[in-house]
Design an enzyme around this catalytic site. Structure first.
Site, PDB file in Angstrom:
ATOM      1  N   CYS A 114      -6.703 -74.073 -26.258  1.00 40.78           N
ATOM      2  CA  CYS A 114      -7.481 -75.243 -26.012  1.00 40.78           C
ATOM      3  C   CYS A 114      -6.432 -76.325 -25.617  1.00 40.78           C
ATOM      4  O   CYS A 114      -6.804 -77.419 -25.962  1.00 40.78           O
ATOM      5  CB  CYS A 114      -8.401 -75.868 -27.306  1.00 40.78           C
ATOM      6  SG  CYS A 114      -9.613 -74.574 -27.536  1.00 40.78           S
ATOM      7  N   GLN A 144      -4.018 -80.756 -37.378  1.00 39.71           N
ATOM      8  CA  GLN A 144      -2.943 -79.682 -37.788  1.00 39.71           C
ATOM      9  C   GLN A 144      -1.952 -80.127 -38.775  1.00 39.71           C
ATOM     10  O   GLN A 144      -1.225 -79.514 -39.352  1.00 39.71           O
ATOM     11  CB  GLN A 144      -2.296 -79.135 -36.425  1.00 39.71           C
ATOM     12  CG  GLN A 144      -3.112 -78.296 -35.516  1.00 39.71           C
ATOM     13  CD  GLN A 144      -3.599 -77.095 -36.186  1.00 39.71           C
ATOM     14  OE1 GLN A 144      -3.012 -76.396 -37.093  1.00 39.71           O
ATOM     15  NE2 GLN A 144      -4.499 -76.480 -35.636  1.00 39.71           N
TER      16      GLN A 144
HETATM   17  C1  LIG Z   1      -4.990 -80.393 -33.100  1.00 39.98           C
HETATM   18  C2  LIG Z   1      -6.192 -79.753 -32.936  1.00 39.98           C
HETATM   19  N1  LIG Z   1      -7.404 -80.877 -32.804  1.00 39.98           N
HETATM   20  C3  LIG Z   1      -8.758 -80.617 -32.825  1.00 39.98           C
HETATM   21  C4  LIG Z   1      -9.040 -79.401 -33.068  1.00 39.98           C
HETATM   22  C5  LIG Z   1     -10.533 -79.158 -33.208  1.00 39.98           C
HETATM   23  O1  LIG Z   1     -11.038 -79.061 -34.266  1.00 39.98           O
HETATM   24  P1  LIG Z   1     -12.473 -78.213 -34.426  1.00 39.98           P
HETATM   25  O2  LIG Z   1     -12.775 -77.361 -33.562  1.00 39.98           O
HETATM   26  O3  LIG Z   1     -12.472 -77.837 -35.914  1.00 39.98           O
HETATM   27  O4  LIG Z   1     -13.440 -79.398 -34.454  1.00 39.98           O
HETATM   28  C6  LIG Z   1      -8.279 -78.640 -33.348  1.00 39.98           C
HETATM   29  C7  LIG Z   1      -8.836 -77.150 -33.516  1.00 39.98           C
HETATM   30  O5  LIG Z   1      -8.075 -76.116 -33.202  1.00 39.98           O
HETATM   31  C8  LIG Z   1      -6.935 -78.743 -33.204  1.00 39.98           C
HETATM   32  O6  LIG Z   1      -6.023 -77.508 -33.419  1.00 39.98           O
END
Ligand SMILES: Cc1ncc(COP(=O)(O)O)c(C=O)c1O
Length: 409
Positions: free
Chosen positions: A366, A203
């Site tokens: 998440c 982020q």
């Molecule tokens: C802080 C953070 N870490 C990790 C991720 C995981 O990213 P990805 O789904 O593109 O692997 C996200 C996705 O929203 C996130 O916001």
């Protein structure tokens, strides 16, 4: 017209994003989930398919050599963007894969008595892999909580990081609240006890300048699709000595130097961690995304988003019954704002906003351990990028006012 002519003029910048041409009155406030893709990125990927579509690293013919050059040039660009070296820059499918790679290689060496320190605001991708391996290997996870202003509790971090700590793994900017963690300070605490620091920059990348040397981290993970790049692309930066000390993550083509019936030897960095045919077009597209950010300037992007975030925070704080879940406007913040409206479920609220053409996200983001800690089912989250402007903030506020009436808040 070049992007430089449109420097952070969102309404003109939108011409670079085909989604805005196709969708009228598109109030896109969900860039924290995935950003939009500019034409330059689409063109770079298309050019690969149309001009030099071949596998990389293997062919001696010109199409393959050209594809290899474009792929490795993109890697060099990404490395320079982070102030890292190309052999410290591993291409992955996203932040999730980058973090799993680390857990599967680094954490497999941990055992009973070892501790991993993390925070309560991690995205599941930087929490569930650790949780699962902790069960398997018998090491302990320790959690740093939050202050009343939703900041990382650094007093707790100082208490928890000890001689037992082997890894500290934190998000740079919380996707659920916009909290910024003091990474450089954490790096000092972590290294003082001989542990390694992992930063989840999903982020922060593309939203503010990222210099891995200034941050002092050992590893840094992010996704391409949150920074104008293609989906299915990501990066793991690792300090060379740290990467050299790790075993491979996946086995297969490209990651070996020599294979016999009895044993295999590994390729040099970074290819040791890139088994199989990678997302060649995607990585080339990610290189174009870095160019796009470079033309706009990360400092300008950060200033633009900070201004919009503060404007939105000011206007949202005037809505009776609305509560912002995240640091106040005075704090250094990411470009996301989480909020709850009375006791309206975030899914109901986001549905009403969607009907008004306002694209936001509702739910646990998440980050279920965080929501449990806060005693919330979830929040509604608006997030900002270079193509957003004051009109988007007004559309958000108007849609919330409408929802307020509907739900009688
Ligand atoms: C802080 C953070 N870490 C990790 C991720 C995981 O990213 P990805 O789904 O593109 O692997 C996200 C996705 O929203 C996130 O916001």
């Amino acid at each position: 017209m070049t992007v430089a002519d449109k420097r952070l003029n969102p309404s003109r910048l939108r011409r670079d994003f085909p989604m805005y041409a196709r969708r009228r009155n598109f109030v896109y406030l969900d860039s924290a989930a995935s950003s939009q893709t500019p034409l330059a990125v689409l063109k770079a990927m298309n050019d690969f398919y149309g001009q030099c579509r071949a596998n990389i690293h293997r062919g001696m013919y010109s199409a393959s050599l050209e594809a290899t050059n474009r792929y490795e040039a993109a890697r060099a660009k990404i490395a320079a963007f982070l102030n890292a070296a190309p052999d410290e820059t591993i291409m992955t499918r996203g932040a999730t894969e980058s973090l799993n790679l680390l857990v599967q290689t680094l954490a497999r060496r941990l055992g009973p008595g070892d501790e991993v320190v993390t925070t309560l605001m991690e995205h599941h991708s930087n929490f569930v892999p650790w949780q699962q391996l902790a069960k398997e290997r018998g090491f302990t996870l320790k959690f740093v909580g939050l202050t009343p202003d939703f900041q990382m509790d650094m007093a707790a971090a100082r208490r928890l990081i000890s001689s037992k700590t082997k890894v500290v793994t934190v998000t740079h900017v919380s996707n659920a609240m916009g909290t910024v963690t003091p990474v450089a300070e954490l790096a000092k605490l972590t290294h003082a006890v001989g542990a390694v620091l992992i930063v989840d920059a999903a982020q922060s990348i593309g939203h503010r300048p990222i210099d891995v040397k200034k941050l002092g981290c050992d590893f840094l993970a992010f996704s391409g699709h949150k920074m104008f790049g293609p989906t299915g692309t990501g990066v793991l930066f690792g300090r060379r000595d740290r990467l050299q000390a790790l075993p491979p993550y996946m086995y297969g083509g490209d990651m070996i130097s020599r294979v016999t019936k009895d044993k295999s030897e590994w390729n040099e960095l970074p290819w040791k961690f890139e088994a199989g045919t990678p997302n060649i077009a995607g990585v080339i597209g990610l290189g174009a995304a870095i160019d796009f950010i470079g033309i706009l300037g990360e400092k300008n992007i950060h200033a633009h988003e900070q201004r919009l975030t503060n404007l939105a925070l000011g206007r949202l704080s005037k809505i009776k019954g609305l509560r912002v879940i995240g640091p106040s406007a005075k704090a250094d913040r990411g470009a996301v704002i989480s909020f709850v409206l009375g006791d309206v479920h975030p899914h109901d609220l986001t549905n009403v906003l969607a009907d008004a053409g306002v694209c936001v996200r509702g739910g646990h983001h998440c980050a279920m351990p965080l929501m449990l800690e806060l005693g919330l089912a979830g929040t509604t989250r608006a997030s900002f990028s270079v193509y957003n402007d004051e009109k988007d903030v007004s559309a958000l506020v108007a849609a919330i006012q409408k929802a307020k009436k509907m739900f009688d808040v």
